[in-house]
Design a protein around this motif. Sequence first.
Motif, PDB file in Angstrom:
ATOM      1  N   LEU A 281       0.639  -3.119   2.917  1.00  0.00           N
ATOM      2  CA  LEU A 281      -0.439  -2.233   3.344  1.00  0.00           C
ATOM      3  C   LEU A 281      -1.602  -2.209   2.365  1.00  0.00           C
ATOM      4  O   LEU A 281      -2.768  -2.260   2.751  1.00  0.00           O
ATOM      5  CB  LEU A 281       0.102  -0.811   3.544  1.00  0.00           C
ATOM      6  CG  LEU A 281      -0.861   0.191   4.178  1.00  0.00           C
ATOM      7  CD1 LEU A 281      -1.221  -0.219   5.595  1.00  0.00           C
ATOM      8  CD2 LEU A 281      -0.265   1.592   4.165  1.00  0.00           C
ATOM      9  N   GLU A 282      -1.305  -2.144   1.071  1.00  0.00           N
ATOM     10  CA  GLU A 282      -2.376  -2.000   0.080  1.00  0.00           C
ATOM     11  C   GLU A 282      -3.219  -3.259  -0.087  1.00  0.00           C
ATOM     12  O   GLU A 282      -4.345  -3.200  -0.586  1.00  0.00           O
ATOM     13  CB  GLU A 282      -1.800  -1.577  -1.282  1.00  0.00           C
ATOM     14  CG  GLU A 282      -1.042  -2.637  -2.038  1.00  0.00           C
ATOM     15  CD  GLU A 282       0.429  -2.696  -1.695  1.00  0.00           C
ATOM     16  OE1 GLU A 282       1.208  -3.196  -2.521  1.00  0.00           O
ATOM     17  OE2 GLU A 282       0.805  -2.242  -0.583  1.00  0.00           O
ATOM     18  N   VAL A 283      -2.705  -4.422   0.344  1.00  0.00           N
ATOM     19  CA  VAL A 283      -3.456  -5.673   0.189  1.00  0.00           C
ATOM     20  C   VAL A 283      -3.890  -6.257   1.527  1.00  0.00           C
ATOM     21  O   VAL A 283      -4.498  -7.327   1.562  1.00  0.00           O
ATOM     22  CB  VAL A 283      -2.619  -6.716  -0.592  1.00  0.00           C
ATOM     23  CG1 VAL A 283      -2.433  -6.277  -2.027  1.00  0.00           C
ATOM     24  CG2 VAL A 283      -1.281  -6.958   0.080  1.00  0.00           C
TER      25      VAL A 283
ATOM     26  N   VAL B 279       7.080   2.726   3.839  1.00  0.00           N
ATOM     27  CA  VAL B 279       5.922   2.072   3.237  1.00  0.00           C
ATOM     28  C   VAL B 279       5.988   2.264   1.728  1.00  0.00           C
ATOM     29  O   VAL B 279       6.089   3.398   1.245  1.00  0.00           O
ATOM     30  CB  VAL B 279       4.606   2.658   3.784  1.00  0.00           C
ATOM     31  CG1 VAL B 279       3.417   1.949   3.154  1.00  0.00           C
ATOM     32  CG2 VAL B 279       4.552   2.534   5.298  1.00  0.00           C
ATOM     33  N   VAL B 280       5.939   1.161   1.000  1.00  0.00           N
ATOM     34  CA  VAL B 280       5.965   1.188  -0.464  1.00  0.00           C
ATOM     35  C   VAL B 280       4.586   0.764  -0.960  1.00  0.00           C
ATOM     36  O   VAL B 280       4.127  -0.353  -0.649  1.00  0.00           O
ATOM     37  CB  VAL B 280       7.046   0.241  -1.015  1.00  0.00           C
ATOM     38  CG1 VAL B 280       7.042   0.250  -2.540  1.00  0.00           C
ATOM     39  CG2 VAL B 280       8.419   0.609  -0.468  1.00  0.00           C
ATOM     40  N   VAL B 281       3.902   1.639  -1.697  1.00  0.00           N
ATOM     41  CA  VAL B 281       2.555   1.342  -2.196  1.00  0.00           C
ATOM     42  C   VAL B 281       2.398   1.875  -3.618  1.00  0.00           C
ATOM     43  O   VAL B 281       3.103   2.800  -4.028  1.00  0.00           O
ATOM     44  CB  VAL B 281       1.459   1.980  -1.303  1.00  0.00           C
ATOM     45  CG1 VAL B 281       1.434   1.344   0.074  1.00  0.00           C
ATOM     46  CG2 VAL B 281       1.645   3.483  -1.209  1.00  0.00           C
ATOM     47  N   PRO B 282       1.461   1.308  -4.381  1.00  0.00           N
ATOM     48  CA  PRO B 282       1.169   1.869  -5.706  1.00  0.00           C
ATOM     49  C   PRO B 282       0.496   3.226  -5.575  1.00  0.00           C
ATOM     50  O   PRO B 282      -0.307   3.453  -4.659  1.00  0.00           O
ATOM     51  CB  PRO B 282       0.226   0.840  -6.337  1.00  0.00           C
ATOM     52  CG  PRO B 282      -0.362   0.097  -5.189  1.00  0.00           C
ATOM     53  CD  PRO B 282       0.675   0.095  -4.113  1.00  0.00           C
ATOM     54  N   LYS B 283       0.830   4.127  -6.459  1.00  0.00           N
ATOM     55  CA  LYS B 283       0.284   5.480  -6.420  1.00  0.00           C
ATOM     56  C   LYS B 283      -1.051   5.552  -7.139  1.00  0.00           C
ATOM     57  O   LYS B 283      -1.197   5.057  -8.259  1.00  0.00           O
ATOM     58  CB  LYS B 283       1.274   6.438  -7.085  1.00  0.00           C
ATOM     59  CG  LYS B 283       0.857   7.888  -7.033  1.00  0.00           C
ATOM     60  CD  LYS B 283       1.913   8.745  -7.699  1.00  0.00           C
ATOM     61  CE  LYS B 283       1.447  10.198  -7.706  1.00  0.00           C
ATOM     62  NZ  LYS B 283       1.523  10.797  -9.012  1.00  0.00           N
ATOM     63  N   ARG B 284      -2.015   6.155  -6.474  1.00  0.00           N
ATOM     64  CA  ARG B 284      -3.322   6.350  -7.097  1.00  0.00           C
ATOM     65  C   ARG B 284      -3.166   7.203  -8.360  1.00  0.00           C
ATOM     66  O   ARG B 284      -2.408   8.175  -8.375  1.00  0.00           O
ATOM     67  CB  ARG B 284      -4.269   7.033  -6.104  1.00  0.00           C
ATOM     68  CG  ARG B 284      -5.677   7.245  -6.641  1.00  0.00           C
ATOM     69  CD  ARG B 284      -6.547   7.878  -5.590  1.00  0.00           C
ATOM     70  NE  ARG B 284      -6.815   6.972  -4.483  1.00  0.00           N
ATOM     71  CZ  ARG B 284      -7.747   6.020  -4.497  1.00  0.00           C
ATOM     72  NH1 ARG B 284      -8.489   5.843  -5.577  1.00  0.00           N
ATOM     73  NH2 ARG B 284      -7.930   5.245  -3.452  1.00  0.00           N
TER      74      ARG B 284
ATOM     75  N   LEU C 273      -2.065   8.390   2.164  1.00  0.00           N
ATOM     76  CA  LEU C 273      -1.077   7.582   2.868  1.00  0.00           C
ATOM     77  C   LEU C 273      -0.586   8.296   4.121  1.00  0.00           C
ATOM     78  O   LEU C 273      -0.477   7.692   5.200  1.00  0.00           O
ATOM     79  CB  LEU C 273       0.089   7.272   1.936  1.00  0.00           C
ATOM     80  CG  LEU C 273       1.183   6.357   2.483  1.00  0.00           C
ATOM     81  CD1 LEU C 273       0.611   5.020   2.921  1.00  0.00           C
ATOM     82  CD2 LEU C 273       2.265   6.145   1.420  1.00  0.00           C
ATOM     83  N   SER C 274      -0.310   9.589   4.016  1.00  0.00           N
ATOM     84  CA  SER C 274       0.155  10.359   5.172  1.00  0.00           C
ATOM     85  C   SER C 274      -0.902  10.378   6.274  1.00  0.00           C
ATOM     86  O   SER C 274      -0.590  10.248   7.466  1.00  0.00           O
ATOM     87  CB  SER C 274       0.504  11.789   4.749  1.00  0.00           C
ATOM     88  OG  SER C 274       1.566  11.799   3.827  1.00  0.00           O
ATOM     89  N   ALA C 275      -2.171  10.558   5.883  1.00  0.00           N
ATOM     90  CA  ALA C 275      -3.244  10.611   6.868  1.00  0.00           C
ATOM     91  C   ALA C 275      -3.400   9.273   7.588  1.00  0.00           C
ATOM     92  O   ALA C 275      -3.578   9.219   8.809  1.00  0.00           O
ATOM     93  CB  ALA C 275      -4.548  11.014   6.192  1.00  0.00           C
ATOM     94  N   LEU C 276      -3.332   8.168   6.836  1.00  0.00           N
ATOM     95  CA  LEU C 276      -3.476   6.841   7.438  1.00  0.00           C
ATOM     96  C   LEU C 276      -2.363   6.567   8.443  1.00  0.00           C
ATOM     97  O   LEU C 276      -2.617   6.098   9.554  1.00  0.00           O
ATOM     98  CB  LEU C 276      -3.480   5.780   6.344  1.00  0.00           C
ATOM     99  CG  LEU C 276      -3.568   4.330   6.817  1.00  0.00           C
ATOM    100  CD1 LEU C 276      -4.865   4.075   7.569  1.00  0.00           C
ATOM    101  CD2 LEU C 276      -3.429   3.373   5.636  1.00  0.00           C
ATOM    102  N   LEU C 277      -1.128   6.848   8.078  1.00  0.00           N
ATOM    103  CA  LEU C 277      -0.012   6.595   8.983  1.00  0.00           C
ATOM    104  C   LEU C 277      -0.068   7.508  10.206  1.00  0.00           C
ATOM    105  O   LEU C 277       0.189   7.074  11.332  1.00  0.00           O
ATOM    106  CB  LEU C 277       1.311   6.770   8.240  1.00  0.00           C
ATOM    107  CG  LEU C 277       1.568   5.780   7.096  1.00  0.00           C
ATOM    108  CD1 LEU C 277       2.874   6.100   6.389  1.00  0.00           C
ATOM    109  CD2 LEU C 277       1.578   4.349   7.613  1.00  0.00           C
TER     110      LEU C 277
ATOM    111  N   ILE D  25       5.072   4.685  -8.124  1.00  0.00           N
ATOM    112  CA  ILE D  25       5.150   4.074  -6.796  1.00  0.00           C
ATOM    113  C   ILE D  25       5.434   5.157  -5.761  1.00  0.00           C
ATOM    114  O   ILE D  25       6.270   6.040  -5.993  1.00  0.00           O
ATOM    115  CB  ILE D  25       6.268   3.005  -6.733  1.00  0.00           C
ATOM    116  CG1 ILE D  25       6.139   2.012  -7.896  1.00  0.00           C
ATOM    117  CG2 ILE D  25       6.258   2.284  -5.398  1.00  0.00           C
ATOM    118  CD1 ILE D  25       4.885   1.194  -7.898  1.00  0.00           C
ATOM    119  N   LEU D  26       4.754   5.078  -4.621  1.00  0.00           N
ATOM    120  CA  LEU D  26       5.018   5.981  -3.504  1.00  0.00           C
ATOM    121  C   LEU D  26       5.886   5.288  -2.467  1.00  0.00           C
ATOM    122  O   LEU D  26       5.683   4.097  -2.161  1.00  0.00           O
ATOM    123  CB  LEU D  26       3.713   6.424  -2.831  1.00  0.00           C
ATOM    124  CG  LEU D  26       2.768   7.325  -3.620  1.00  0.00           C
ATOM    125  CD1 LEU D  26       1.516   7.602  -2.807  1.00  0.00           C
ATOM    126  CD2 LEU D  26       3.454   8.624  -4.006  1.00  0.00           C
TER     127      LEU D  26
END
Length: 253
Positions: free
Chosen positions: A105-107, A130-135, A158-162, A207-208
Amino acid sequence: MRQDITDLTAFYATPMGRMAATLIAQRLAAIWPRLDGRHVAGLGFAPPVLSQLPDRAASRVAFMPAPQGACLWPDPGPNAVALVDERALPLPDGAYDYVVLVHALEVSEDRDALLREVWRILNPGGRLAVVVPKRRGAWSSAESTPFGHGQPFSATQLSALLSDHLLPVSRVMTTVFVPPVRHAQVWKTAWWAEGLGQKMIPYWGGILVAEAEKRFDLGRPKRARPIEVLQPSPVPAGAVQRRTPAKTERTPR
């Protein structure tokens, strides 16, 4: 920027990469303790996590985007990897019960198309992780790791996007509290740091991991509208095509 398959496999061959994958898989196993008879798909570069999830799944397949490249997995064993276009997965609707996105997702260059495809291939009530780096986390700025590339997210983003793609989030967790340093002594404290971090300082994780569910009662994702290309009107031979000057507004003094 998306890393290629060589960089990804090299990272997960290191002690840091192996431990990061183990900690992420531990969080997923806590929310998905039983996969008996279920069909599981990973998208992006998911084998290091998929291989550590609970056994007895009916199938586990890793789909890797073409710009990234692919490798054989598992080894040894029959290959369960396919090279795909993440915007148009060659799969029927509702093909999988569980989908895991790792380094995806992040890339992604087209997140909307990616999430539409994920929604489509999930069974009704199917689960997405979904595994993404945390801001603002240490890992999102560590360019020596795959988590230092692409767009990091906060839990709210992330919650809003999903949710915007009809994948409402049921929980968001943080993991990997050890800083991204290549020192063996640091990684020996990984389990201690993970336990302490989960209890005392959960917002420090790098990581989230978000879990979402496919919902039919919310409707269907909107399809991307094709871009309409306007063709110029033909000009008769010998005719002179004049340009109409644009009107400008004068600002009163």
